[in-house]
Design an enzyme around this catalytic site. Structure first.
Site, PDB file in Angstrom:
ATOM      1  N   ASP A   1       4.493   3.339   7.509  1.00 49.57           N
ATOM      2  CA  ASP A   1       4.598   4.413   6.519  1.00 49.57           C
ATOM      3  C   ASP A   1       5.981   5.042   6.637  1.00 49.57           C
ATOM      4  O   ASP A   1       6.554   5.097   7.733  1.00 49.57           O
ATOM      5  CB  ASP A   1       3.510   5.476   6.755  1.00 49.57           C
ATOM      6  CG  ASP A   1       3.172   6.259   5.493  1.00 49.57           C
ATOM      7  OD1 ASP A   1       2.043   6.136   4.989  1.00 49.57           O
ATOM      8  OD2 ASP A   1       4.063   6.993   4.999  1.00 49.57           O
TER       9      ASP A   1
ATOM     10  N   ASP B   1      10.421   2.325   5.476  1.00 48.88           N
ATOM     11  CA  ASP B   1      10.587   2.509   4.029  1.00 48.88           C
ATOM     12  C   ASP B   1      10.516   1.129   3.391  1.00 48.88           C
ATOM     13  O   ASP B   1      11.424   0.316   3.573  1.00 48.88           O
ATOM     14  CB  ASP B   1      11.937   3.187   3.761  1.00 48.88           C
ATOM     15  CG  ASP B   1      12.198   3.368   2.270  1.00 48.88           C
ATOM     16  OD1 ASP B   1      11.365   2.919   1.444  1.00 48.88           O
ATOM     17  OD2 ASP B   1      13.243   3.964   1.935  1.00 48.88           O
TER      18      ASP B   1
ATOM     19  N   ASN C   1      -0.034  -1.730   0.307  1.00 48.14           N
ATOM     20  CA  ASN C   1      -0.667  -0.588  -0.356  1.00 48.14           C
ATOM     21  C   ASN C   1       0.297   0.531  -0.736  1.00 48.14           C
ATOM     22  O   ASN C   1       0.060   1.236  -1.713  1.00 48.14           O
ATOM     23  CB  ASN C   1      -1.758  -0.041   0.576  1.00 48.14           C
ATOM     24  CG  ASN C   1      -2.187   1.354   0.222  1.00 48.14           C
ATOM     25  OD1 ASN C   1      -2.929   1.558  -0.731  1.00 48.14           O
ATOM     26  ND2 ASN C   1      -1.711   2.351   0.969  1.00 48.14           N
TER      27      ASN C   1
ATOM     28  N   TYR D   1       5.636   3.263 -13.814  1.00 46.03           N
ATOM     29  CA  TYR D   1       4.572   2.975 -12.844  1.00 46.03           C
ATOM     30  C   TYR D   1       3.703   1.828 -13.355  1.00 46.03           C
ATOM     31  O   TYR D   1       3.405   0.873 -12.624  1.00 46.03           O
ATOM     32  CB  TYR D   1       3.744   4.248 -12.637  1.00 46.03           C
ATOM     33  CG  TYR D   1       2.576   4.114 -11.681  1.00 46.03           C
ATOM     34  CD1 TYR D   1       2.767   4.157 -10.303  1.00 46.03           C
ATOM     35  CD2 TYR D   1       1.269   3.976 -12.153  1.00 46.03           C
ATOM     36  CE1 TYR D   1       1.691   4.061  -9.420  1.00 46.03           C
ATOM     37  CE2 TYR D   1       0.189   3.873 -11.298  1.00 46.03           C
ATOM     38  CZ  TYR D   1       0.405   3.915  -9.921  1.00 46.03           C
ATOM     39  OH  TYR D   1      -0.656   3.824  -9.060  1.00 46.03           O
TER      40      TYR D   1
ATOM     41  N   LYS E   1       3.222  -1.848 -11.647  1.00 49.41           N
ATOM     42  CA  LYS E   1       1.919  -2.307 -11.161  1.00 49.41           C
ATOM     43  C   LYS E   1       1.489  -3.593 -11.874  1.00 49.41           C
ATOM     44  O   LYS E   1       0.838  -4.454 -11.265  1.00 49.41           O
ATOM     45  CB  LYS E   1       0.868  -1.207 -11.331  1.00 49.41           C
ATOM     46  CG  LYS E   1       1.070  -0.028 -10.378  1.00 49.41           C
ATOM     47  CD  LYS E   1       0.934  -0.442  -8.914  1.00 49.41           C
ATOM     48  CE  LYS E   1       0.805   0.737  -7.971  1.00 49.41           C
ATOM     49  NZ  LYS E   1       0.753   0.347  -6.559  1.00 49.41           N
TER      50      LYS E   1
ATOM     51  N   THR F   1      -7.081  11.223  -3.840  1.00 44.07           N
ATOM     52  CA  THR F   1      -6.133  11.165  -2.706  1.00 44.07           C
ATOM     53  C   THR F   1      -5.005  12.166  -2.977  1.00 44.07           C
ATOM     54  O   THR F   1      -4.989  12.811  -4.028  1.00 44.07           O
ATOM     55  CB  THR F   1      -5.474   9.772  -2.568  1.00 44.07           C
ATOM     56  OG1 THR F   1      -4.622   9.564  -3.687  1.00 44.07           O
ATOM     57  CG2 THR F   1      -6.492   8.639  -2.470  1.00 44.07           C
TER      58      THR F   1
HETATM   59  N1  LIG Z   1      -5.007   7.489  -5.938  1.00 44.91           N
HETATM   60  C1  LIG Z   1      -5.173   6.841  -7.076  1.00 44.91           C
HETATM   61  O1  LIG Z   1      -5.783   7.358  -8.015  1.00 44.91           O
HETATM   62  C2  LIG Z   1      -4.629   5.450  -7.245  1.00 44.91           C
HETATM   63  C3  LIG Z   1      -5.012   4.743  -8.398  1.00 44.91           C
HETATM   64  C4  LIG Z   1      -4.513   3.457  -8.581  1.00 44.91           C
HETATM   65  C5  LIG Z   1      -3.660   2.905  -7.661  1.00 44.91           C
HETATM   66  N2  LIG Z   1      -3.284   3.607  -6.570  1.00 44.91           N
HETATM   67  C6  LIG Z   1      -2.355   2.969  -5.627  1.00 44.91           C
HETATM   68  O2  LIG Z   1      -2.930   2.969  -4.347  1.00 44.91           O
HETATM   69  C7  LIG Z   1      -1.878   3.001  -3.368  1.00 44.91           C
HETATM   70  C8  LIG Z   1      -2.152   4.128  -2.380  1.00 44.91           C
HETATM   71  O3  LIG Z   1      -2.244   5.338  -3.110  1.00 44.91           O
HETATM   72  P1  LIG Z   1      -2.878   6.668  -2.494  1.00 44.91           P
HETATM   73  O4  LIG Z   1      -3.587   7.332  -3.609  1.00 44.91           O
HETATM   74  O5  LIG Z   1      -3.583   6.379  -1.235  1.00 44.91           O
HETATM   75  O6  LIG Z   1      -1.523   7.490  -2.226  1.00 44.91           O
HETATM   76  P2  LIG Z   1      -1.113   8.564  -1.091  1.00 44.91           P
HETATM   77  O7  LIG Z   1      -0.012   9.328  -1.710  1.00 44.91           O
HETATM   78  O8  LIG Z   1      -2.318   9.273  -0.571  1.00 44.91           O
HETATM   79  O9  LIG Z   1      -0.546   7.615   0.075  1.00 44.91           O
HETATM   80  C9  LIG Z   1       0.596   6.839  -0.088  1.00 44.91           C
HETATM   81  C10 LIG Z   1       1.238   6.608   1.263  1.00 44.91           C
HETATM   82  O10 LIG Z   1       2.400   5.758   1.066  1.00 44.91           O
HETATM   83  C11 LIG Z   1       3.464   6.277   1.826  1.00 44.91           C
HETATM   84  N3  LIG Z   1       4.746   5.880   1.228  1.00 44.91           N
HETATM   85  C12 LIG Z   1       5.331   6.409   0.129  1.00 44.91           C
HETATM   86  N4  LIG Z   1       6.514   5.826  -0.090  1.00 44.91           N
HETATM   87  C13 LIG Z   1       6.692   4.911   0.893  1.00 44.91           C
HETATM   88  C14 LIG Z   1       7.727   3.999   1.213  1.00 44.91           C
HETATM   89  N5  LIG Z   1       8.851   3.925   0.480  1.00 44.91           N
HETATM   90  N6  LIG Z   1       7.574   3.198   2.295  1.00 44.91           N
HETATM   91  C15 LIG Z   1       6.452   3.274   3.058  1.00 44.91           C
HETATM   92  N7  LIG Z   1       5.438   4.131   2.808  1.00 44.91           N
HETATM   93  C16 LIG Z   1       5.562   4.939   1.737  1.00 44.91           C
HETATM   94  C17 LIG Z   1       3.264   7.778   1.815  1.00 44.91           C
HETATM   95  O11 LIG Z   1       3.964   8.423   2.894  1.00 44.91           O
HETATM   96  C18 LIG Z   1       1.752   7.889   1.934  1.00 44.91           C
HETATM   97  O12 LIG Z   1       1.334   7.936   3.287  1.00 44.91           O
HETATM   98  C19 LIG Z   1      -0.569   3.173  -4.155  1.00 44.91           C
HETATM   99  O13 LIG Z   1       0.027   1.896  -4.329  1.00 44.91           O
HETATM  100  C20 LIG Z   1      -1.043   3.704  -5.479  1.00 44.91           C
HETATM  101  O14 LIG Z   1      -0.131   3.401  -6.522  1.00 44.91           O
HETATM  102  C21 LIG Z   1      -3.753   4.870  -6.318  1.00 44.91           C
END
Ligand SMILES: NC(=O)c1ccc[n+]([C@@H]2O[C@H](COP(=O)([O-])OP(=O)(O)OC[C@H]3O[C@@H](n4cnc5c(N)ncnc54)[C@H](O)[C@@H]3O)[C@@H](O)[C@H]2O)c1
Length: 242
Positions: free
Chosen positions: A37, A59, A86, A153, A157, A188
């Site tokens: 992360d 990153d 993820n 976005y 995706k 989240t």
């Molecule tokens: N929450 C939703 O509704 C939802 C819906 C569809 C898809 N997603 C996808 O699911 C995945 C996780 O989302 P989430 O809701 O758990 O988000 P979140 O914001 O709770 O967690 C994302 C994590 O990624 C880390 N991160 C951000 N940029 C980074 C980088 N450059 N390098 C490494 N780590 C990095 C952040 O520090 C965080 O810990 C994402 O790809 C998101 O696009 C989420």
């Protein structure tokens, strides 16, 4: 014996939300988890719940750092069997409000980052005697106009979905399965404050990070031994109305 006993699993974005829930579940199922992360402190907090976890601040948009980190992880852990690709996110912006810099940031995080991790992890997983599995986390926004969406976005995706499909085909011969989950709105940090709370889920409740983690672990596990190139929607039925 647990299904992932003796296996090493890397999870990007493991410090929060879906990544954190997935890391915890993989650990409960016997895997040794590598938490990656950009926010090392969050990853450390999640690691405290996991047995013998390894944490790396990383990153995913930095190709050289990703490549070095995966080599180090495989050395330290003694190989790699699974990747959960993820990390992602970013606020949506309407097409005409989206400037070049914002577009680049969204594509760098959501598509370039997935490519960097996939291409660093795949040869390590292919080197395992029995291969392994990768799950890429895309979004319903790849298919439908979404409250989280916005052109950058959604396009990134959709790129992840196409990348997964092609990778599934190219890596099948190395016994590396590649599947995709497409979450709808999930409760989240990403959705907090940015998504309408009155979404009607046909299944009657919000989708939680743990629901997506279940789907990811199924696709990684022995029950999905003959699934590759699959796209699994986890949205409580929301897309049935779209
Ligand atoms: N929450 C939703 O509704 C939802 C819906 C569809 C898809 N997603 C996808 O699911 C995945 C996780 O989302 P989430 O809701 O758990 O988000 P979140 O914001 O709770 O967690 C994302 C994590 O990624 C880390 N991160 C951000 N940029 C980074 C980088 N450059 N390098 C490494 N780590 C990095 C952040 O520090 C965080 O810990 C994402 O790809 C998101 O696009 C989420």
């Amino acid at each position: 014996m647990q299904p992932f006993e003796g296996q090493i699993a890397a999870v990007t974005g493991a410090g929060s939300g879906i990544g954190a829930a997935t890391a915890r579940k993989l650990s409960r199922l016997g895997a040794r988890v590598v938490l990656l992360d950009i926010d090392g402190e969050s990853a450390n907090r999640v690691a405290a719940d996991c047995d013998r976890a390894i944490v790396r601040k990383l990153d995913i948009t930095d190709a050289a750092a990703v490549s070095a980190a995966f080599r180090e992880i495989a050395d330290e852990a003694g190989g790699l069997h699974m990747l959960v690709n993820n990390a992602g996110g970013g606020a949506g912006a309407k097409l005409l409000d989206l400037n070049e810099a914002h577009w680049r940031r969204l594509v760098a995080l959501n598509l370039d980052g997935a490519f960097h991790c996939l291409s660093a992890a795949a040869p390590l997983i292919a080197a395992q005697e029995k291969g392994g599995a990768i799950v890429n986390v895309a979004s319903l926004a790849a298919r439908h106009v979404s409250p989280l969406g916005g052109a950058g976005y959604s396009a990134a995706k959709a790129g992840v979905v196409a990348l997964s499909r092609q990778a599934a085909f190219e890596l099948a011969g190395s016994r590396v399965r590649v599947n995709t989950v497409l979450p709808g709105p999930v409760r989240t940090a990403l959705t907090e404050g940015s998504v309408r709370l009155d979404i009607q889920f046909p299944l009657g409740r919000w989708v939680e990070a743990e629901d997506v983690a279940e789907a990811i672990c199924f696709l990684l596990g022995p029950g999905a031994a003959m699934c590759t190139g699959a796209e699994l929607v986890v949205d409580g039925g929301v897309s049935l109305r779209l």
